[in-house]
Design a protein around this motif. Structure first.
Motif, mmCIF file in Angstrom:
data_model
loop_
_atom_site.group_PDB
_atom_site.id
_atom_site.type_symbol
_atom_site.label_atom_id
_atom_site.label_comp_id
_atom_site.label_asym_id
_atom_site.label_seq_id
_atom_site.Cartn_x
_atom_site.Cartn_y
_atom_site.Cartn_z
ATOM 1 N N GLY A 184 0.796 -1.221 0.000
ATOM 2 C CA GLY A 184 0.000 0.000 0.000
ATOM 3 C C GLY A 184 0.828 1.270 0.000
ATOM 4 O O GLY A 184 1.923 1.325 0.568
ATOM 5 N N TYR A 185 0.288 2.272 -0.668
ATOM 6 C CA TYR A 185 0.858 3.611 -0.666
ATOM 7 C C TYR A 185 -0.249 4.575 -0.295
ATOM 8 O O TYR A 185 -1.351 4.527 -0.863
ATOM 9 C CB TYR A 185 1.424 3.974 -2.040
ATOM 10 N N ALA A 186 0.017 5.479 0.647
ATOM 11 C CA ALA A 186 -0.971 6.485 1.041
ATOM 12 C C ALA A 186 -0.321 7.855 0.982
ATOM 13 O O ALA A 186 0.662 8.107 1.685
ATOM 14 C CB ALA A 186 -1.482 6.209 2.450
ATOM 15 N N GLY A 187 -0.853 8.735 0.136
ATOM 16 C CA GLY A 187 -0.279 10.069 0.066
ATOM 17 C C GLY A 187 -0.486 10.720 -1.282
ATOM 18 O O GLY A 187 -1.312 10.287 -2.092
ATOM 19 N N ALA A 188 0.296 11.764 -1.516
ATOM 20 C CA ALA A 188 0.151 12.562 -2.728
ATOM 21 C C ALA A 188 0.542 11.764 -3.960
ATOM 22 O O ALA A 188 1.462 10.947 -3.934
ATOM 23 C CB ALA A 188 1.005 13.820 -2.623
ATOM 24 N N HIS A 189 -0.181 12.009 -5.049
ATOM 25 C CA HIS A 189 0.119 11.409 -6.345
ATOM 26 C C HIS A 189 0.708 12.504 -7.230
ATOM 27 O O HIS A 189 0.007 13.139 -8.024
ATOM 28 C CB HIS A 189 -1.151 10.852 -6.992
ATOM 29 N N GLY A 190 2.008 12.723 -7.063
ATOM 30 C CA GLY A 190 2.685 13.751 -7.844
ATOM 31 C C GLY A 190 3.913 13.175 -8.533
ATOM 32 O O GLY A 190 4.304 12.036 -8.269
ATOM 33 N N LEU A 191 4.535 13.964 -9.383
ATOM 34 C CA LEU A 191 5.738 13.508 -10.074
ATOM 35 C C LEU A 191 6.832 13.124 -9.096
ATOM 36 O O LEU A 191 7.559 12.145 -9.297
ATOM 37 C CB LEU A 191 6.248 14.598 -11.018
ATOM 38 N N ALA A 192 6.947 13.883 -8.011
ATOM 39 C CA ALA A 192 8.014 13.629 -7.043
ATOM 40 C C ALA A 192 7.904 12.259 -6.402
ATOM 41 O O ALA A 192 8.910 11.706 -5.941
ATOM 42 C CB ALA A 192 8.001 14.710 -5.966
ATOM 43 N N ASN A 193 6.694 11.692 -6.372
ATOM 44 C CA ASN A 193 6.476 10.419 -5.688
ATOM 45 C C ASN A 193 6.830 9.197 -6.535
ATOM 46 O O ASN A 193 6.795 8.070 -6.035
ATOM 47 C CB ASN A 193 5.021 10.332 -5.210
ATOM 48 N N ALA A 194 7.161 9.429 -7.802
ATOM 49 C CA ALA A 194 7.683 8.373 -8.684
ATOM 50 C C ALA A 194 6.812 7.122 -8.666
ATOM 51 O O ALA A 194 7.316 6.004 -8.570
ATOM 52 C CB ALA A 194 9.124 8.032 -8.283
ATOM 53 N N LEU A 195 5.506 7.290 -8.819
ATOM 54 C CA LEU A 195 4.589 6.151 -8.722
ATOM 55 C C LEU A 195 4.548 5.305 -9.992
ATOM 56 O O LEU A 195 4.077 4.164 -9.954
ATOM 57 C CB LEU A 195 3.187 6.652 -8.359
ATOM 58 N N ASP A 196 5.041 5.831 -11.101
ATOM 59 C CA ASP A 196 5.119 5.009 -12.307
ATOM 60 C C ASP A 196 5.991 3.779 -12.080
ATOM 61 O O ASP A 196 5.692 2.690 -12.582
ATOM 62 C CB ASP A 196 5.665 5.831 -13.479
ATOM 63 N N ALA A 197 7.066 3.943 -11.341
ATOM 64 C CA ALA A 197 7.951 2.806 -11.063
ATOM 65 C C ALA A 197 7.227 1.742 -10.252
ATOM 66 O O ALA A 197 7.437 0.535 -10.462
ATOM 67 C CB ALA A 197 9.200 3.283 -10.324
ATOM 68 N N LEU A 198 6.354 2.164 -9.345
ATOM 69 C CA LEU A 198 5.574 1.197 -8.565
ATOM 70 C C LEU A 198 4.597 0.446 -9.461
ATOM 71 O O LEU A 198 4.429 -0.779 -9.337
ATOM 72 C CB LEU A 198 4.835 1.912 -7.431
ATOM 73 N N LEU A 199 3.953 1.158 -10.393
ATOM 74 C CA LEU A 199 3.041 0.488 -11.329
ATOM 75 C C LEU A 199 3.802 -0.493 -12.223
ATOM 76 O O LEU A 199 3.323 -1.599 -12.482
ATOM 77 C CB LEU A 199 2.312 1.528 -12.186
ATOM 78 N N ASP A 200 4.983 -0.094 -12.681
ATOM 79 C CA ASP A 200 5.786 -0.990 -13.509
ATOM 80 C C ASP A 200 6.191 -2.241 -12.738
ATOM 81 O O ASP A 200 6.206 -3.349 -13.287
ATOM 82 C CB ASP A 200 7.033 -0.260 -14.016
ATOM 83 N N ALA A 201 6.515 -2.074 -11.454
ATOM 84 C CA ALA A 201 6.854 -3.236 -10.626
ATOM 85 C C ALA A 201 5.641 -4.125 -10.427
ATOM 86 O O ALA A 201 5.741 -5.363 -10.460
ATOM 87 C CB ALA A 201 7.402 -2.764 -9.278
#
Length: 409
Positions: free
Chosen positions: A236-253
């Motif tokens: 789980g991740y809880a927080g802002a969905h911004g560029l700084a949070n690098a969430l694309d890498a989590l989706l790729d994983a």
């Protein structure tokens, strides 16, 4: 002791972020000190702005026992001229009010703590007039942050102005309190004496966790059931969905973990819609993006995670260390942490509460999830409890508020 805390962006549980001034002021009041928080009437980080009378320049208000003085400032969006105007208006109003504040409130300590350093000038004026100690509190290193993160030139007029303020702050402050643990070398390069420096990081309010109420929202509970029924980890991740949070890498994983984990992202931000489109277009069946929860139900949300994830883009600025509130929440929830961050410090390693992997690296994140998945529930529980013990010992606001005042000597 009377403490005047100047923070342009100060909020409260009623107004939203920033929370640190509220929690610190509340703790100092509990210790028997008198505190007045001076803040702007408009700040982009708040979810709710204080109510101001038209054409009235200031307003006193008490919020949960904490006294605030709101100074009227114009609204703005983005980081352009309108925000600079908002800063100028706040600092100008505080300057004009300074002599009166010094005479009427008679502070023993004046703290300049507005993220940007330009409040040091009115704060210094108040401290000088009142014979008070002057403290400069550093959230982020300005102007280094807009230079390195925003790509601004060192010779931009705004940056020159900010640089002059930072240098002044290091020269005139009696103490510099930094949330960044490794910032001393930079500060010394700008003129700070090493004996003025003290680190007081971010923290949590343990009472809020003890008194937390509220059941897990049904859409979130459904994802929890799906993971449990499939014998998968819920990352789980809880927080802002911004560029700084690098969430694309989590989706790729996540695309490489379809049989091992469900990945849940809870929150909002400028990147959320794009990430939703990615999940839909790429048919990433084990990723869920759900709306944010209220602050009161964060403990219930985090308790549902098997692993709590935090990631940030690679940024040279992180060489000075980080102290993310999100990480403190994860630790307080006793969740094992998977951290994809490269910084000068590593709180996860220090607390021995999880695993740190390379940022923006889907393969490293995938492998980190697999390492944690191979642990027994008891082993993951032990990691989580270590994090909780660490944050209770080092990062609760009673501890931090005492450390802050002790640093004043």
């Amino acid at each position: 002791m009377r403490i005047l805390l100047v923070n342009h962006y100060a909020g409260s549980l009623r107004h939203g972020m920033e929370y640190r001034p509220y929690y610190m002021a509340r703790e100092w009041q509990r210790m028997g000190h008198e505190v007045l928080v001076v803040a702007a009437s408009y700040a982009h980080v708040r979810s709710r702005q204080p109510e101001m009378e038209p054409r009235v320049g200031q307003r006193r208000e008490t919020v949960d026992g904490v006294d605030y003085l709101w100074l009227a400032t114009p609204p703005y969006t983005g980081n352009g001229f309108a925000r600079v105007r908002n800063i100028v208006v706040f600092c100008s109003r505080l300057w004009r009010l300074g002599l009166r504040l010094a005479a009427e409130f008679r502070p023993d300590v004046v703290i300049a703590s507005s993220t940007y350093p330009m409040d040091i000038w009115p704060a210094r004026r108040i401290a000088h007039e009142a014979g008070a100690r002057l403290v400069y509190e550093v959230h982020d290193l300005w102007p280094l942050s807009p230079i390195e993160l925003g790509g601004m030139s060192r010779w931009h007029p705004f940056i020159v102005w900010v640089q002059r303020a930072e240098d002044t702050a290091y020269r005139v402050a009696d103490r510099v309190v930094s949330m960044l643990p490794l910032a001393l070398d930079h500060m010394r390069s700008r003129g700070l004496r090493a004996d003025k420096f003290v680190c007081v990081p971010n923290g949590i309010d343990a009472d809020e966790w003890r008194c937390a109420a509220g059941a897990l929202r049904e859409d979130l509970a459904r994802v929890r059931r799906i993971a449990s029924d499939a014998g998968q980890l819920l990352v789980g991740y809880a927080g802002a969905h911004g560029l700084a949070n690098a969430l694309d890498a989590l989706l790729d994983a996540a695309k490489q973990l379809t049989s091992e984990a469900q990945v849940l992202l809870v929150g909002d931000g400028p990147e959320r819609d794009r990430l939703l489109r990615r999940v839909h277009d790429e048919q990433i069946a084990n990723v869920w993006l759900l709306p944010p929860v209220s602050k009161a139900t964060i403990p219930a949300l985090l308790a549902a995670f098997d692993v709590a994830y935090i990631g940030l883009q690679r940024q040279p600025l992180f060489r000075f260390g980080i102290s993310p509130n999100k990480l403190m929440d994860y630790m307080m929830a006793a969740r094992p942490v998977l951290m994809a961050v490269e910084a000068g410090n590593d709180l996860v390693a220090e607390a021995r509460c999880g695993l740190t992997v390379r940022p923006e690296d889907p393969g490293a994140i995938r492998d980190g999830v697999r390492v944690l998945a191979r642990l027994s529930e008891a082993q993951r529980r032990d990691l989580g409890e270590r994090g909780r013990a660490f944050v209770l010992a080092n990062h609760t606001y009673p501890v931090l508020a005492r450390r802050f005042l002790d640093a004043l000597g």
